[in-house]
Design an enzyme around this catalytic site. Structure first.
Site, short mmCIF file in Angstrom:
data_model
loop_
_atom_site.label_atom_id
_atom_site.label_comp_id
_atom_site.label_asym_id
_atom_site.label_seq_id
_atom_site.Cartn_x
_atom_site.Cartn_y
_atom_site.Cartn_z
N ALA A 1 41.68 -0.66 18.99
CA ALA A 1 41.27 -2.05 18.83
C ALA A 1 40.91 -2.71 20.15
O ALA A 1 40.21 -3.71 20.18
CB ALA A 1 42.39 -2.84 18.15
N LYS A 2 41.43 -2.16 21.26
CA LYS A 2 41.15 -2.66 22.62
C LYS A 2 41.31 -4.17 22.72
O LYS A 2 40.50 -4.87 23.32
CB LYS A 2 39.76 -2.22 23.07
CG LYS A 2 39.57 -0.71 23.12
CD LYS A 2 38.21 -0.32 23.68
CE LYS A 2 38.05 1.19 23.73
NZ LYS A 2 37.92 1.80 22.39
N ARG A 3 42.40 -4.68 22.17
CA ARG A 3 42.65 -6.11 22.22
C ARG A 3 43.14 -6.51 23.61
O ARG A 3 43.82 -5.76 24.30
CB ARG A 3 43.69 -6.51 21.17
CG ARG A 3 43.26 -6.23 19.73
CD ARG A 3 42.00 -7.01 19.36
NE ARG A 3 41.80 -7.05 17.91
CZ ARG A 3 40.87 -6.38 17.26
NH1 ARG A 3 40.04 -5.59 17.92
NH2 ARG A 3 40.75 -6.49 15.95
#
Length: 277
Positions: A97-99
């Protein structure tokens, strides 16, 4: 049920199932290659087939959240089911998700993916540290409490990443080195492996930083981006046994045949074993 720390669960999965993470990336061209429409129905068929083929045998499955989110709530519902079914079959799920955000917003992202009871609860999640490593604290703390893991971007496989990741801070330390150092601090004393990992591309000519973080190193770039399992010892050196090689297209292109997907995954597991023996 209280989960054991992610690092320990990951080490066991890698040792028993082989050193491989398969990405679940249902982008339009792959759906078309499988003879599926670029619709929620196509998305669900694709995801369920990958889970059926691989969740009972590979160590890690890594769904890319964006390819589900593009369909709105119906796509997210497919993602929820895929995560649940993959984990039930024994795979560890790493949500790609690379939040990255600050304060209460970062805490909310963490709760979405790392809070037990969340419909999207995953064994680990990818995060971006480029609002400062300290901005990740809500995710790090929740992961530790829930037995989950976090993978922070450090040296990614895309060439543009060097603009930020190789930049040198005011203290003279490269940004990527700072991220890796702080991950090592989070993993201090963990056995057999820490739960806080880094994303380090297998395509790098030379990492040029200390990768001994006592945690896992997710290595994208194998296959379609040009790296091979044989490159891993050169890139990762003494840390190569903590590498989680990530392959997406070069496994997924063999669908929709379940047997062909399994054969492709098995081949990459064997290639890793041959590369590091």
């Amino acid at each position: 049920m209280t989960l054991a720390p992610f690092g320990a669960r990951l080490r066991h999965a890698l040792d028993t199932r082989g050193q491989l993470c398969v990405g679940i990336d249902p982008h339009a061209s792959l759906l078309a290659g499988w003879g599926l429409e670029d619709t929620v129905a196509g998305l669900e068929t694709f995801s369920r087939t990958v889970v059926e083929a691989l969740a009972d045998r590979v160590a890690v499955l890594k769904p890319q959240a964006a390819f589900y989110e593009r369909f709105g709530s119906r796509g997210v519902a497919v993602l929820e089911r895929s995560v649940e079914e993959a984990r039930a079959a024994g795979a560890l799920v790493l949500m790609d998700a690379k939040r990255g955000d600050i304060g209460s917003t970062m805490a909310a992202y963490a709760e979405a993916f790392l809070a037990p009871g969340s419909p999207l609860f995953s064994d680990a999640v990818t995060v971006s540290p480029y609002l400062g490593f300290g901005s990740l604290r809500p995710a790090l703390d929740l992961a530790r409490a829930s037995g989950a893991g976090v993978f922070a971007l450090a040296l990614t496989s895309n060439p543009e990443g060097a603009e930020v990741q190789r930049a040198v801070g005011a203290d003279g330390e490269p940004v990527a080195a700072s991220v890796l150092r702080q991950l090592a601090e989070e993993n201090a004393g963990a056995e057999p492996l820490g739960s806080f990992g880094a994303v380090v591309g297998a395509t790098l000519a030379d990492a040029g930083v200390d990768l001994a973080i006592n945690g896992p190193l997710l290595a994208p770039g194998i296959g379609a981006q040009g790296a091979t399992m044989a490159d891993l010892p050169r890139v990762f050196g003494a840390s190569v046994r903590n590498v989680v090689p990530s392959v997406s297209r070069d496994v997924l292109k063999h669908g929709p045949s379940v047997e062909a997907l399994r054969s492709a995954a098995d081949r990459f597991v064997q290639e890793y074993a041959e590369a590091v023996k």
